[in-house]
Scaffold this motif. Structure first.
Motif, mmCIF file in Angstrom:
data_model
loop_
_atom_site.group_PDB
_atom_site.id
_atom_site.type_symbol
_atom_site.label_atom_id
_atom_site.label_comp_id
_atom_site.label_asym_id
_atom_site.label_seq_id
_atom_site.Cartn_x
_atom_site.Cartn_y
_atom_site.Cartn_z
ATOM 1 N N UNK A 30 40.975 40.249 41.816
ATOM 2 C CA UNK A 30 40.008 39.246 42.668
ATOM 3 C C UNK A 30 40.800 38.515 43.667
ATOM 4 N N UNK A 31 40.031 38.254 44.915
ATOM 5 C CA UNK A 31 40.821 37.481 45.854
ATOM 6 C C UNK A 31 41.695 38.525 46.837
ATOM 7 N N UNK A 32 41.898 39.606 46.353
ATOM 8 C CA UNK A 32 42.694 40.597 47.110
ATOM 9 C C UNK A 32 41.802 41.897 47.685
ATOM 10 N N UNK B 81 42.209 51.890 49.983
ATOM 11 C CA UNK B 81 42.666 51.370 48.911
ATOM 12 C C UNK B 81 41.756 50.114 48.392
ATOM 13 N N UNK B 82 40.824 50.632 47.241
ATOM 14 C CA UNK B 82 40.119 49.628 46.782
ATOM 15 C C UNK B 82 40.650 48.852 45.852
ATOM 16 N N UNK B 83 40.465 47.214 46.106
ATOM 17 C CA UNK B 83 41.380 46.433 45.207
ATOM 18 C C UNK B 83 40.496 45.974 43.855
#
Length: 256
Positions: free
Chosen positions: A100-102, A95-97
């Motif tokens: 930003x920051x996740x 699961x590519x976020x």
């Protein structure tokens, strides 16, 4: 063919593509175009029926499990000549976020494999190798290692980060384990995805024992089994992807 993804050519995605092509052809050559579209839509319907999906999944599994499995109540070594010295977990999805920051994390299929790896590690006490590269960002092996260690509290001994497909999973994982003096291993994947994995390990001459993730039982046969359902379409995709991939591996890597 970067404009056309590999998954687009695997049924039932291919059937949907053919249906659209048939509709376009029908604007100029109506009988032929309608014939193509009708046949393709019929194949999509068949793929979406639970009874068809079940048959395809069982077929993919049957190819794999002509090989012996490790009984759940027996220690390693019960299969003559194969004594697993490590656990190999093959990657599936991520699961590519986009936030930003996740951070990125593993997908549902990979998570199911990691859960089975954690169970086997606690039962057998064998070291774990996670296998999977990635086109961008952290490799799948890094994501898998993080989840096993942080969420399951299970240590990871090795990470194989170069592989781009199942054959390379086997090739590079075997290379690492042979270097560590481990002559055989337990390999974890889904039941329907195991045939290609076992074929790949056999092709490179590294002995493995399959340890599939748990699977749901077959639903009872009913009228609903002949009506289209989205979960059945996904199951058909998994099975046809495996069967097509296995045929391609035999052509691509069979000379080894």
């Amino acid at each position: 063919m970067a404009w056309l993804s590999y998954s687009s050519l695997i049924p039932p995605n291919l059937f949907i593509l053919l249906a659209m092509i048939g509709v376009l052809i029908a604007w100029r050559r109506k009988p032929f175009g309608l014939a193509v579209a009708t046949a393709a839509i019929g194949l999509v319907y068949l793929s979406a029926m639970p009874v068809t999906a079940g048959l395809l999944i069982r077929w993919a599994e049957a190819i794999a499990f002509d090989e012996p499995t490790l009984p759940s109540d027996q220690p390693p070594g019960v299969i003559p000549g194969v004594i697993p010295g490590a656990i190999i977990v093959l990657s599936a999805d991520a699961r590519r976020s986009a936030v930003p920051g996740v951070p990125d994390t593993v997908g549902q299929l990979t998570l199911e494999r990691l859960a089975e790896a954690a169970r086997q590690q606690r039962r057998l006490g064998l070291p774990i190798l996670v296998s999977g590269g990635g086109p961008r960002g952290a490799s799948l092996a890094v994501l898998m290692s993080r989840v096993l260690q942080e969420d399951f509290r299970v240590p990871v001994q090795w990470r194989e980060e170069r592989s781009r497909n199942t054959f390379e999973n086997a090739l590079y994982s075997a290379e690492i384990l042979r270097g560590a003096g481990i002559p055989a291993a337990l390999v974890i994947a889904h039941p329907w995805d195991m045939a290609r994995a076992l074929w790949s390990f056999r092709a490179i001459g590294y002995p493995v024992v399959p340890s599939p993730t748990p699977e749901d039982g077959s639903p009872p046969l009913s009228v609903a089994a002949f009506l289209p359902q989205v979960p059945a379409l996904l199951e058909s995709y998994y099975a046809l992807h495996e069967l097509t991939g296995l045929a391609w591996y035999r052509v691509r890597y069979g000379h080894r």
